[in-house]
Write a protein that holds these residues in place. Structure first.
Motif, PDB file in Angstrom:
ATOM      1  N   ARG A   6       2.978 -11.297  -1.519  1.00 43.75           N
ATOM      2  CA  ARG A   6       3.435 -12.029  -0.322  1.00 43.75           C
ATOM      3  C   ARG A   6       3.893 -13.426  -0.699  1.00 43.75           C
ATOM      4  NH1 ARG A   6      -1.205 -13.206   3.471  1.00 43.75           N
ATOM      5  NH2 ARG A   6      -1.327 -15.122   2.237  1.00 43.75           N
ATOM      6  N   ASP A   7       3.102 -14.111  -1.523  1.00 39.43           N
ATOM      7  CA  ASP A   7       3.448 -15.458  -1.963  1.00 39.43           C
ATOM      8  C   ASP A   7       2.619 -15.800  -3.195  1.00 39.43           C
ATOM      9  OD1 ASP A   7       0.877 -16.003  -0.968  1.00 39.43           O
ATOM     10  OD2 ASP A   7       1.634 -16.904   0.881  1.00 39.43           O
ATOM     11  N   ALA A 193       7.708 -11.887  -1.841  1.00 39.35           N
ATOM     12  CA  ALA A 193       8.392 -11.986  -0.556  1.00 39.35           C
ATOM     13  C   ALA A 193       8.790 -13.435  -0.291  1.00 39.35           C
ATOM     14  CB  ALA A 193       7.488 -11.460   0.558  1.00 39.35           C
TER      15      ALA A 193
END
Length: 211
Positions: A6-7, A193
């Protein structure tokens, strides 16, 4: 393509899980590679209850494809070059990229180390953290810097890496943690992402947090 983080914070949590055997050890120091590695390293340092510091390494990028490195430089005149890639470049281009990145390395060293004591790794276990391992040049330069600064043991931790880069780095570190290692790499950004460009301000804020 498979897994995408996600990060950088989530990637750091996964690395911390793999590095749990180092938690609470007094000789451990976590070093984030500027800039993208620092948000990952901050999470790792918190989970390991270890101090966080920064290591400034500059990638030497191919002029027409800057994300693809032919080498890297670090403090103290450390320079690591992938001769196979560099041999296909114009020497004038190599010199120009090296000159430009050397100036930027000096600027960032002054910015991030301003007011902070010189990095002392004598007898320490240095956990070097980046957000990905594309060619391995930056990681190899970072390991060489850490050795010159007296690190007793070097652990490289990256959330994702290319298989061929991993094989090149294995020989220069004592432990390599890479949860996602793939031959179909492309670029580090493909595996996140959120892969926003980390700012100087974000790095400074992470380094200035209460320990």
């Amino acid at each position: 393509m498979g897994k995408v983080y996600r990060d950088r914070a989530v990637a750091g949590e996964e690395l911390a899980d793999r590095l749990a055997h180092l938690a609470g050890q007094p000789d451990v120091i976590v070093l984030g590679l500027v800039r993208g590695g620092v948000p990952v390293a901050a999470v790792v340092a918190d989970r390991l209850r270890a101090p966080l510091d920064v290591l400034v390494i500059r990638k030497l990028g191919v002029p027409w494809a800057p994300e693809f490195a032919f080498g890297a430089i670090g403090p103290g005149g450390v320079r690591v070059v992938d001769e196979r890639t560099a041999s296909g470049l114009d020497p004038a281009d190599v010199d120009e990229v090296t000159r430009r990145e050397s100036a930027e390395l000096e600027r960032r060293e002054q910015h991030y180390r301003g007011g902070r004591p010189p990095l002392d790794l004598n007898g320490r276990t240095a956990v070097i953290v980046d957000d990905g391992l594309a060619t391995g040049a930056s990681a190899r330069a970072a390991a060489e810097v850490a050795r010159r600064l007296g690190a007793r043991r070097i652990v490289l931790a990256v959330p994702v890496g290319a298989v061929d880069a991993r094989s090149r780095v294995d020989a220069v570190v004592d432990e390599l943690v890479c949860p996602l290692c793939t031959p179909e790499f492309g670029a580090v950004s493909m595996f996140y992402a959120d892969f926003h460009e980390v700012s100087d301000g974000e790095v400074t804020a992470l380094l200035d947090r209460p320990g």
